[in-house]
Design an enzyme around this catalytic site. Structure first.
Site, PDB file in Angstrom:
ATOM      1  N   ARG A 295      -3.149  -7.453   4.197  1.00  0.00           N
ATOM      2  CA  ARG A 295      -4.045  -7.364   3.045  1.00  0.00           C
ATOM      3  C   ARG A 295      -3.231  -7.541   1.773  1.00  0.00           C
ATOM      4  O   ARG A 295      -2.011  -7.605   1.816  1.00  0.00           O
ATOM      5  CB  ARG A 295      -4.685  -5.973   3.008  1.00  0.00           C
ATOM      6  N   ARG A 341       2.441   4.629 -10.090  1.00  0.00           N
ATOM      7  CA  ARG A 341       1.038   4.903  -9.766  1.00  0.00           C
ATOM      8  C   ARG A 341       0.630   6.205 -10.440  1.00  0.00           C
ATOM      9  O   ARG A 341       1.023   7.290  -9.993  1.00  0.00           O
ATOM     10  CB  ARG A 341       0.848   5.036  -8.266  1.00  0.00           C
TER      11      ARG A 341
END
Lengths: 501, 177
Positions: A295, A341
């Site tokens: 992905r 993040r």
């Protein structure tokens, strides 16, 4: 070759926004799905068409509901579906269903998702192609007894992994034989819950490695190249927190060697689209194939920043049948990129999720900073999805410059309403082991303190607490202050407890 | 202030890690570091909400919780908990802390909201420090909840497949003497 005109985004949050930005640039229309959980989410405003699914009464979230997604794609005339990451992104059955219904799945073939996604099969492919790997079980492990037997043979510590796994779920490190039974059951159960498949296998656990992964793009004609590595060793419970590209652990020779092996593996699986081959690199620079992700990944921006290649664009072009226009010799690594993040997590409570409303949000806008986000001021981080607020990506000429800019950028982020991972990154970029690049995947476990506060910050907080106490108890004045939603009582509504004094 | 009682001339802010800060009253908008004095300003505006201005930089502040004389403050994204005491209260606290004995009961609470997927102990079970008592699923991760003490389980409130909120009591343990 079929031209893609309309893409249904089977995802939400920042990745939905990310995909729509590229689609728009390419002149492709996008469809987003509005859910009852997040009816006013930011990603909806980026779509050309919003499909209202708020009345959906199904028990499973729409982004995991294969039949529903296909139905929406048909209703909205989508000719392609982009799954983003998570949800159905690595579901071979879903990819197959798309094809059955004449919809292009923007990702690899169902066959390679199945083969590569199933780690036991992936290991067999790797073995057949002489890809270096850690010693492990040939097949899935049937039960605790077998697990104990195989672990004895390999030698402790070992790691139990979910055959269909990813993102750390269904994964446990076992150091002693007596823990095997308990951890085997936990891992297997977690795997079943997360991936609908309880099968697990066992591998030798490599102590203190670096997590190095290679970005692959490949087309349907079999042209496959790599776009260099990403360093993702800063992880907590196998969840990545910071990634950078390139990695200071690799020199040009090792990069070429590992990159070629990554390409070889992807070729063996007949892979196309964007994918990631993950390796563990030990302190002697031996590397071991770990798994391949089929992905687009959360951390893809760092590769984009140093190669100048838009990976979502490549995915869309490849899905439409275009040939890869970039050759390996065209790939040039330029500069250094770091991604933090920024999650709604309480690092002082062991990184526990801290969902809630984002009351104030100000993200920096500088030419060396890229922010990928799916939220805006007033958005709510809901407990049912991941806790990501934004990805703060900085680019420098070299690592030193990137670190310096990262430090600046972190101080320019302003978030109120939820606790965030910001203080963790402020600590990280000052940590000698991070600065000198010697950190490994056990870095976070070895920390004594998870956050950074400069000198006197506690004293200032003490001053503020004292000021509040005075306002509440000793004076008639009140000051205006932000209160979290979790407050138990509003101090300004309290009776002034003057009598106490 | 009421008359006839001794005037309070200072306050103590005691952190959860027992650091002590003393502020004299009336409270000045100044913090002294060594011999130097720095001005501190508490401000509020539409764009940033409440913030503290200190050495030409803005720092976000929020009050997470306030209960009686206990305050949890979020300053620059880090949480601090302080108990504010008057000189009298502080003295009493010092006396009390000397008398304080060992904890007899330990309440194991849910560290975050989530779903209990498994309970690993029963009433009467013996547990050791670090032994898992329940498995909590939160944000798609399964986490073992471990006992911080050794002892005997006296009550199990957690039930498999039920949702819990943060700080729900899961298990009660009688601490081993």
């Amino acid at each position: 070759m079929k031209k893609i005109k309309r893409i249904l985004i089977a995802n939400r949050g920042e990745i939905a926004v990310r995909i729509m930005k590229t689609a728009r640039k390419m002149g492709i229309k996008t469809i987003a799905i509005k859910t009852a959980v997040e009816p006013s989410a930011m990603y909806l405003s980026y779509a050309d068409i919003v499909y209202d699914d708020t009345e959906d009464e199904s028990e499973i979230p729409v982004f995991l509901n294969i039949d529903r997604i296909i139905e929406i794609a048909k209703k909205t005339d989508a000719d392609a579906i982009h799954p983003g990451y998570g949800f159905l992104a690595e579901n071979a059955y879903f990819a197959d269903k798309c094809l059955d219904n004449g919809i292009i799945f923007i990702g690899p073939s169902p066959d390679s998702i199945y083969k590569i996604g199933n780690k036991t099969i992936a290991r067999k492919i790797a073995l057949a192609n002489k890809i270096p790997m850690a010693m492990g079980s040939q097949d899935n492990i049937a039960n605790e007894e077998e697990a104990v037997k195989i672990a004895e043979k390999i030698g402790y510590p070992v790691i139990i992994k979910a055959a269909s796994g990813g993102g750390g779920r269904g994964m446990r490190i076992v150091r002693n034989p007596e823990d095997m039974e308990k951890l085997f059951i936990i891992a297997s159960r977690e795997a079943e819950k997360a991936f609908n498949d309880p099968s697990v296998f066992i591998e030798k656990y490599i102590e203190n490695p670096k997590h190095i992964e290679f970005q692959i793009p490949g087309d349907k004609k079999g042209n496959i190249i790599h776009l260099g590595e990403r360093e993702c060793s800063i992880q907590r419970k196998h969840q990545k927190l910071l990634e950078e590209a390139p990695s200071c652990a690799l020199d040009e020779k090792l990069r070429e060697e590992m990159g070629m092996i990554a390409v070889k593996l992807a070729s063996a699986a007949g892979y196309y689209s964007a994918g990631t081959v993950e390796f563990l690199l030990d302190s002697d620079k031996n590397f071991y194939f770990m798994e391949m992700n089929t992905r687009i990944q959360v951390e893809h921006p760092v590769t984009e920043e140093i190669t100048g290649i838009d990976l979502i664009e490549q995915q869309i072009r490849i899905a439409a049948g275009e040939e890869l226009r970039i050759k390996q010799s065209d790939v040039k690594i330029n500069g250094w990129a770091i991604e933090c993040r920024i999650n709604a997590e309480d690092i002082q409570a062991g990184f526990a999720p801290d969902p809630g409303k984002i009351e104030k949000l100000s993200l920096p806008d500088e030419d060396y900073i890229r922010v990928d986000t799916g939220v805006t001021e007033g958005s709510v981080i809901v407990p049912s999805y991941d806790s990501m607020i934004a990805k703060l990506i900085v680019k420098g000429h070299d690592r030193r410059d990137a670190l310096k800019k990262c430090k600046l950028a972190l101080d320019k982020v302003w978030i109120k309403g939820v606790k965030t991972t910001l203080p963790f990154f402020r600590m990280l970029i000052r940590h000698p082991k991070f600065i000198d690049g010697s950190f490994t995947t056990s870095f976070i476990d070895e920390l004594n303190q998870y956050y950074y506060n400069s000198e006197y910050e506690e004293m200032i907080a003490a001053w503020l607490a004292t000021k509040l106490f005075i306002e509440e108890n000793l004076s008639e004045d009140s000051i205006k202050l932000d209160f979290s939603e979790s407050r138990e009582i509003n101090p300004w509504l309290l009776n002034k407890r003057l009598s106490q004094f | 202030m009421t008359t006839g009682k001794p005037k309070i001339n200072k306050l103590y802010a005691i952190s959860s890690q027992n650091s002590k800060y003393v502020f004299s009253l009336p409270l000045k908008n100044i913090i002294k570091i060594g011999k130097r004095k720095y001005e501190i300003k508490l401000k509020h505006d539409e764009k940033f909400g409440t913030y503290i201005l200190w050495k030409n930089r803005k720092y976000p502040v929020e009050v997470v919780r306030s209960r009686q004389n206990k305050y949890e403050i979020l300053f620059n994204d880090i949480s601090y908990t302080f108990t504010i005491e008057t000189p009298f209260g502080y003295k009493r606290l010092k006396v009390l802390s000397k008398q304080k004995g060992k904890k007899e009961k330990e309440y194991i609470k849910a560290p975050m909201p989530g779903k209990i997927v498994d309970v690993l102990v029963r009433e009467g079970s013996q547990v050791l420090t670090g032994e898992p008592v329940a498995v909590l699923e939160a944000m798609k991760m399964q986490n073992e909840i471990q006992s911080p003490v050794s002892g005997t389980v006296i009550k199990v409130s957690a039930r498999p497949n039920t949702n819990v909120v943060k700080d729900d009591i899961l298990v009660e343990i009688k601490v081993e003497a």
